[in-house]
Design a protein around this motif. Sequence first.
Motif, PDB file in Angstrom:
ATOM      1  N   TYR B  36      11.151   5.653   2.492  1.00  0.00           N
ATOM      2  CA  TYR B  36       9.826   5.561   1.978  1.00  0.00           C
ATOM      3  C   TYR B  36       9.681   6.220   0.607  1.00  0.00           C
ATOM      4  O   TYR B  36      10.674   7.235   0.383  1.00  0.00           O
ATOM      5  CB  TYR B  36       8.755   6.531   3.015  1.00  0.00           C
ATOM      6  CG  TYR B  36       8.634   5.956   4.309  1.00  0.00           C
ATOM      7  CD1 TYR B  36       9.581   5.924   5.349  1.00  0.00           C
ATOM      8  CD2 TYR B  36       7.599   5.055   4.032  1.00  0.00           C
ATOM      9  CE1 TYR B  36       9.094   5.208   6.562  1.00  0.00           C
ATOM     10  CE2 TYR B  36       7.234   4.353   5.584  1.00  0.00           C
ATOM     11  CZ  TYR B  36       8.018   4.377   6.573  1.00  0.00           C
ATOM     12  OH  TYR B  36       7.545   3.777   7.847  1.00  0.00           O
ATOM     13  N   GLN B  38       7.176   8.228  -2.003  1.00  0.00           N
ATOM     14  CA  GLN B  38       5.708   8.859  -1.898  1.00  0.00           C
ATOM     15  C   GLN B  38       5.454   9.433  -3.462  1.00  0.00           C
ATOM     16  O   GLN B  38       6.265  10.402  -3.888  1.00  0.00           O
ATOM     17  CB  GLN B  38       5.711  10.117  -1.063  1.00  0.00           C
ATOM     18  CG  GLN B  38       4.309  10.574  -0.768  1.00  0.00           C
ATOM     19  CD  GLN B  38       4.254  11.782   0.051  1.00  0.00           C
ATOM     20  OE1 GLN B  38       5.400  12.083   0.599  1.00  0.00           O
ATOM     21  NE2 GLN B  38       3.042  11.885   0.637  1.00  0.00           N
ATOM     22  N   ARG B  41       0.590  13.010  -4.590  1.00  0.00           N
ATOM     23  CA  ARG B  41      -0.919  13.027  -4.009  1.00  0.00           C
ATOM     24  C   ARG B  41      -1.238  11.595  -3.505  1.00  0.00           C
ATOM     25  O   ARG B  41      -2.311  11.284  -3.349  1.00  0.00           O
ATOM     26  CB  ARG B  41      -2.071  13.527  -4.992  1.00  0.00           C
ATOM     27  CG  ARG B  41      -1.821  14.764  -5.352  1.00  0.00           C
ATOM     28  CD  ARG B  41      -2.628  15.304  -6.387  1.00  0.00           C
ATOM     29  NE  ARG B  41      -2.645  16.551  -7.054  1.00  0.00           N
ATOM     30  CZ  ARG B  41      -2.972  17.710  -6.092  1.00  0.00           C
ATOM     31  NH1 ARG B  41      -3.840  17.578  -5.151  1.00  0.00           N
ATOM     32  NH2 ARG B  41      -2.518  18.928  -6.773  1.00  0.00           N
ATOM     33  N   LYS B  42      -0.307  10.995  -3.041  1.00  0.00           N
ATOM     34  CA  LYS B  42      -0.318   9.621  -2.155  1.00  0.00           C
ATOM     35  C   LYS B  42       0.207   9.735  -0.907  1.00  0.00           C
ATOM     36  O   LYS B  42       1.179  10.486  -0.610  1.00  0.00           O
ATOM     37  CB  LYS B  42       0.095   8.546  -3.306  1.00  0.00           C
ATOM     38  CG  LYS B  42      -0.654   8.295  -4.507  1.00  0.00           C
ATOM     39  CD  LYS B  42      -2.088   7.593  -4.398  1.00  0.00           C
ATOM     40  CE  LYS B  42      -2.463   7.433  -5.890  1.00  0.00           C
ATOM     41  NZ  LYS B  42      -2.038   6.666  -6.724  1.00  0.00           N
ATOM     42  N   GLY B  43      -0.149   8.513  -0.125  1.00  0.00           N
ATOM     43  CA  GLY B  43       0.685   8.429   1.142  1.00  0.00           C
ATOM     44  C   GLY B  43       2.002   7.892   0.988  1.00  0.00           C
ATOM     45  O   GLY B  43       2.229   6.977  -0.070  1.00  0.00           O
ATOM     46  N   PRO B  44       3.102   7.940   1.862  1.00  0.00           N
ATOM     47  CA  PRO B  44       4.310   7.136   1.665  1.00  0.00           C
ATOM     48  C   PRO B  44       4.047   5.805   1.594  1.00  0.00           C
ATOM     49  O   PRO B  44       3.467   5.186   2.590  1.00  0.00           O
ATOM     50  CB  PRO B  44       5.208   7.694   2.796  1.00  0.00           C
ATOM     51  CG  PRO B  44       4.452   8.955   3.175  1.00  0.00           C
ATOM     52  CD  PRO B  44       3.079   8.979   3.019  1.00  0.00           C
ATOM     53  N   LEU B  46       6.586   2.283   2.327  1.00  0.00           N
ATOM     54  CA  LEU B  46       7.922   1.729   2.801  1.00  0.00           C
ATOM     55  C   LEU B  46       8.622   1.192   1.737  1.00  0.00           C
ATOM     56  O   LEU B  46       8.301   0.107   1.059  1.00  0.00           O
ATOM     57  CB  LEU B  46       7.795   0.987   4.154  1.00  0.00           C
ATOM     58  CG  LEU B  46       8.994   0.311   4.586  1.00  0.00           C
ATOM     59  CD1 LEU B  46       9.865   1.296   5.244  1.00  0.00           C
ATOM     60  CD2 LEU B  46       8.790  -0.772   5.518  1.00  0.00           C
TER      61      LEU B  46
END
Lengths: 113, 112
Positions: B36, B38, B41-44, B46
């Motif tokens: 992943y 990332q 300050r963001k989500g992981p 894929l």
Amino acid sequence: DVKVTQSSRYLVKRTGEKVFLECVQDMDHENMFWYRQDPGLGLRLIYFSYDVKMKEKGDIPEGYSVSREKKERFSLILESASTNQTSMYLCASSLYAGEETQYFGPGTRLLVL
Amino acid sequence: QKEVEQDPGPLSVPEGAIVSLNCTYSNSAFQYFMWYRQYSRKGPELLMYTYSSGNKEDGRFTAQVDKSSKYISLFIRDSQPSDSATYLCAMSGRSGYSTLTFGKGTMLLVSP
């Protein structure tokens, strides 16, 4: 594309408050997950759900509860927020049990004062 | 021994370099391996998914799994400043609920 949304990007709460974090996915995924992410500790699984009204404890469930009344929505509840629950909270979903790939939301940064 | 080990970095490279990111693990039951990415300050998100041993290539990214050594790698060719992010490895071997075990992530910085 899979879309996982979280109700807030940033939240500031007081110690002792009840806090609700909402997560919605739009791809009819069966599995949903709540993680918290802290510097040096990585991603830690709090709770997950593999079906409506079903839930399983993850690695760090203490101080948290969850609710899944509809397939697309998974809520994380902090019954009485404490300062050590200040963290980045991430929701994820996956298609079904046996499908390993998880899709994450943007995260909610929670600050508990 | 931790289940998944990953060097936290930061790993600093110049633009155009080949980057190698790695994880080691101890649980021989792991069969599914993911990377992943990332951003801050963001989500992981894929990046790569592989099953069992072998290589998988997608554009500038190559994922390798060596189950005999319990070692996985992600190679990034012609690295770009936009590749600057934290890279998380994740793996699973359990059937049923499909929970993942994550590494803590390696921070990559690509300078122009």
